[in-house]
Design a protein around this motif. Sequence first.
Motif, PDB file in Angstrom:
ATOM      1  N   GLN A  21     -31.651 -31.235  56.501  1.00 33.69           N
ATOM      2  CA  GLN A  21     -30.293 -31.264  57.032  1.00 33.69           C
ATOM      3  C   GLN A  21     -29.429 -30.247  56.291  1.00 33.69           C
ATOM      4  O   GLN A  21     -29.803 -29.757  55.236  1.00 33.69           O
ATOM      5  N   SER A  78     -30.790 -32.419  52.421  1.00 38.55           N
ATOM      6  CA  SER A  78     -31.593 -33.640  52.441  1.00 38.55           C
ATOM      7  C   SER A  78     -32.639 -33.551  53.546  1.00 38.55           C
ATOM      8  O   SER A  78     -32.388 -33.008  54.607  1.00 38.55           O
ATOM      9  N   ILE A 106     -34.869 -35.645  56.222  1.00 37.45           N
ATOM     10  CA  ILE A 106     -34.946 -36.923  56.924  1.00 37.45           C
ATOM     11  C   ILE A 106     -36.209 -36.894  57.767  1.00 37.45           C
ATOM     12  O   ILE A 106     -36.376 -36.029  58.621  1.00 37.45           O
ATOM     13  N   ILE A 163     -36.723 -43.474  61.895  1.00 34.50           N
ATOM     14  CA  ILE A 163     -36.192 -42.588  60.855  1.00 34.50           C
ATOM     15  C   ILE A 163     -36.201 -43.368  59.552  1.00 34.50           C
ATOM     16  O   ILE A 163     -35.872 -44.560  59.525  1.00 34.50           O
ATOM     17  N   ASP A 164     -36.560 -42.718  58.466  1.00 35.87           N
ATOM     18  CA  ASP A 164     -36.563 -43.365  57.161  1.00 35.87           C
ATOM     19  C   ASP A 164     -35.112 -43.714  56.801  1.00 35.87           C
ATOM     20  O   ASP A 164     -34.276 -42.819  56.624  1.00 35.87           O
ATOM     21  N   GLN A 209     -33.641 -42.195  53.463  1.00 39.39           N
ATOM     22  CA  GLN A 209     -33.346 -40.763  53.572  1.00 39.39           C
ATOM     23  C   GLN A 209     -32.078 -40.531  54.380  1.00 39.39           C
ATOM     24  O   GLN A 209     -31.243 -39.693  54.024  1.00 39.39           O
ATOM     25  N   LEU A 210     -31.922 -41.281  55.474  1.00 41.92           N
ATOM     26  CA  LEU A 210     -30.729 -41.141  56.301  1.00 41.92           C
ATOM     27  C   LEU A 210     -29.479 -41.521  55.513  1.00 41.92           C
ATOM     28  O   LEU A 210     -28.465 -40.821  55.548  1.00 41.92           O
ATOM     29  N   ALA A 262     -28.598 -38.766  53.080  1.00 41.29           N
ATOM     30  CA  ALA A 262     -28.051 -37.598  53.771  1.00 41.29           C
ATOM     31  C   ALA A 262     -26.611 -37.846  54.211  1.00 41.29           C
ATOM     32  O   ALA A 262     -25.746 -36.972  54.086  1.00 41.29           O
TER      33      ALA A 262
END
Length: 127
Positions: free
Chosen positions: A15, A19, A21, A87-88, A91-92, A95
Amino acid sequence: MTTRSSFTANWPRTQPTGSTITMRPEGGVRLLSSPVHLDEAHHTMSVAKRSKLDIDLLDSAEIKRRNPHLNIDDVLAGLWDGRDGDIDPAQLCQALAARARRAGASILRTPRLAGFCAAVDTPMGKS
């Protein structure tokens, strides 16, 4: 314009915050268990078609074939979106936090909540 192949080929994606994702586009089904839901699904499919989205209406046998452990006793049909996925969440979250900090936000870790209504009241003040 993002096509299906370019969309899924870019995951994991870095991103603008730096980060990464990870998304697993394995497809997903929305189960329909009433005639009303089935009618809504036909409307959803017509909107999706106009938007050039690839959504399929699956009968219960096809849902069972794709998801053998799923109980489909009350399922009439399902809407399948092959681009759906997971989506993890960690991680989201990282971010989003990085993006918020870059925009000037402060993130409070584990503040004690003193109350809640239209605003948040913490020991550090109200917002």
